[in-house]
Motif scaffolding. Sequence first.
Motif, PDB file in Angstrom:
ATOM      1  N   HIS A  51      -3.075 -16.062   6.590  1.00  0.00           N
ATOM      2  CA  HIS A  51      -2.672 -14.771   6.022  1.00  0.00           C
ATOM      3  C   HIS A  51      -1.326 -14.376   6.629  1.00  0.00           C
ATOM      4  O   HIS A  51      -1.066 -14.642   7.806  1.00  0.00           O
ATOM      5  N   GLY A  91      -6.832  -6.654  -0.824  1.00  0.00           N
ATOM      6  CA  GLY A  91      -6.912  -5.922   0.437  1.00  0.00           C
ATOM      7  C   GLY A  91      -7.387  -4.499   0.197  1.00  0.00           C
ATOM      8  O   GLY A  91      -8.581  -4.225   0.108  1.00  0.00           O
ATOM      9  N   GLY A  92      -6.434  -3.584   0.061  1.00  0.00           N
ATOM     10  CA  GLY A  92      -6.761  -2.145  -0.046  1.00  0.00           C
ATOM     11  C   GLY A  92      -7.850  -1.836  -1.057  1.00  0.00           C
ATOM     12  O   GLY A  92      -8.786  -1.066  -0.766  1.00  0.00           O
ATOM     13  N   LYS A 141      -9.616  -6.826   6.163  1.00  0.00           N
ATOM     14  CA  LYS A 141      -8.740  -6.761   7.344  1.00  0.00           C
ATOM     15  C   LYS A 141      -9.495  -6.076   8.491  1.00  0.00           C
ATOM     16  O   LYS A 141     -10.699  -6.223   8.593  1.00  0.00           O
ATOM     17  N   GLY A 154      -0.121  -4.560   0.613  1.00  0.00           N
ATOM     18  CA  GLY A 154      -0.340  -3.236   1.189  1.00  0.00           C
ATOM     19  C   GLY A 154       0.783  -2.257   0.919  1.00  0.00           C
ATOM     20  O   GLY A 154       0.845  -1.188   1.529  1.00  0.00           O
ATOM     21  N   GLU A 209       0.523 -14.863  -1.971  1.00  0.00           N
ATOM     22  CA  GLU A 209       0.632 -13.460  -1.576  1.00  0.00           C
ATOM     23  C   GLU A 209       2.070 -13.160  -1.138  1.00  0.00           C
ATOM     24  O   GLU A 209       2.421 -13.389   0.033  1.00  0.00           O
ATOM     25  N   SER A 264      -1.344  -5.961  -3.555  1.00  0.00           N
ATOM     26  CA  SER A 264      -1.532  -4.692  -4.273  1.00  0.00           C
ATOM     27  C   SER A 264      -2.185  -4.878  -5.644  1.00  0.00           C
ATOM     28  O   SER A 264      -1.869  -4.155  -6.597  1.00  0.00           O
TER      29      SER A 264
HETATM   30  C1  PEP Z   1      -4.244  -8.860   1.500  1.00  0.00           C
HETATM   31  O1  PEP Z   1      -4.521  -8.289   2.533  1.00  0.00           O
HETATM   32  O2  PEP Z   1      -4.388 -10.074   1.432  1.00  0.00           O
HETATM   33  C2  PEP Z   1      -3.764  -8.060   0.367  1.00  0.00           C
HETATM   34  C3  PEP Z   1      -3.429  -8.672  -0.734  1.00  0.00           C
HETATM   35  O3  PEP Z   1      -3.689  -6.708   0.572  1.00  0.00           O
HETATM   36  P1  PEP Z   1      -3.384  -5.593  -0.565  1.00  0.00           P
HETATM   37  O4  PEP Z   1      -4.285  -5.879  -1.739  1.00  0.00           O
HETATM   38  O5  PEP Z   1      -3.725  -4.284   0.095  1.00  0.00           O
HETATM   39  O6  PEP Z   1      -1.954  -5.696  -0.915  1.00  0.00           O
END
Ligand code: PEP
Length: 251
Positions: free
Chosen positions: A95, A233-234, A11, A173, A167, A212
């Motif tokens: 996204h 993501g994170g 991101k 997140g 997702e 997550s």
């Molecule tokens: C993402 O940004 O596509 C995502 C899945 O973020 P996170 O893993 O932080 O939930």
Amino acid sequence: MRQPLVAGNWKMNGSRAGIAELLSGLKAGIGQVTAAEVAVCAPAIYISDVQQQLEGSAFKWGGQDVSVHTSGAYTGEIAGPMLRDFGCHFVIVGHSERRAYHAESDELVAQKFAAAWAAGLVPILCLGETLDEREQGATESVVARQLDAVIAQCGIDTVGEGVIAYEPVWAIGTGRTASLDQAQQVHAFIRGRLAQSNQSVADGLRILYGGSMNPKNAADLLAQPDIDGGLIGGASLKSDDFLAVCAAASD
Ligand code: PEP
């Protein structure tokens, strides 16, 4: 047999120095990862640094968005051929943050998928419902609508050359992961929807889970029959965590 794919989505995070450190951590640990394909999707301005550091490694890299245009008067946009120029293999399209904060419609996302594919990139198409939509029982209709728009624009064979990431927006997140059953159910639904157009595309297409995913829950999610990897993501912002997810996908 679908090869697992783990793709990091950084991101709009990091600095030049921080990303250099993250990349050296990733390169140092890549030996743990054998069977999975692995990639990082970086902020556009850092892609050149990523290319310099990852060239020749097992990592691929990509962008987080792409223009529907190939060149011209589109201030601020990045074209698919530009991403290819810097060695990008993947690009994320649709996204949920782009759908929500940049008003990207299903049709625009479909055009981006087509533009990415035409430029020689592998689009990672994100699909997913909001919490409200889930609570109204609309998960499948939302995901089907988002997917059908891309099939209508590009054709099922072209969709088969990309990757899908389911997702759930409420899991991104938030630290709140979809349960194994919730995730597997939607992945199976997406595969079934693809099969209505073409069974071999449905069998071969990788459907990643995103929301997550982390070193603690990755192995269980990845063990689900229709989960073929993760969009992270994170947990992709720390090399040890990202490598642990990659290793779970290689088991
Ligand atoms: C993402 O940004 O596509 C995502 C899945 O973020 P996170 O893993 O932080 O939930």
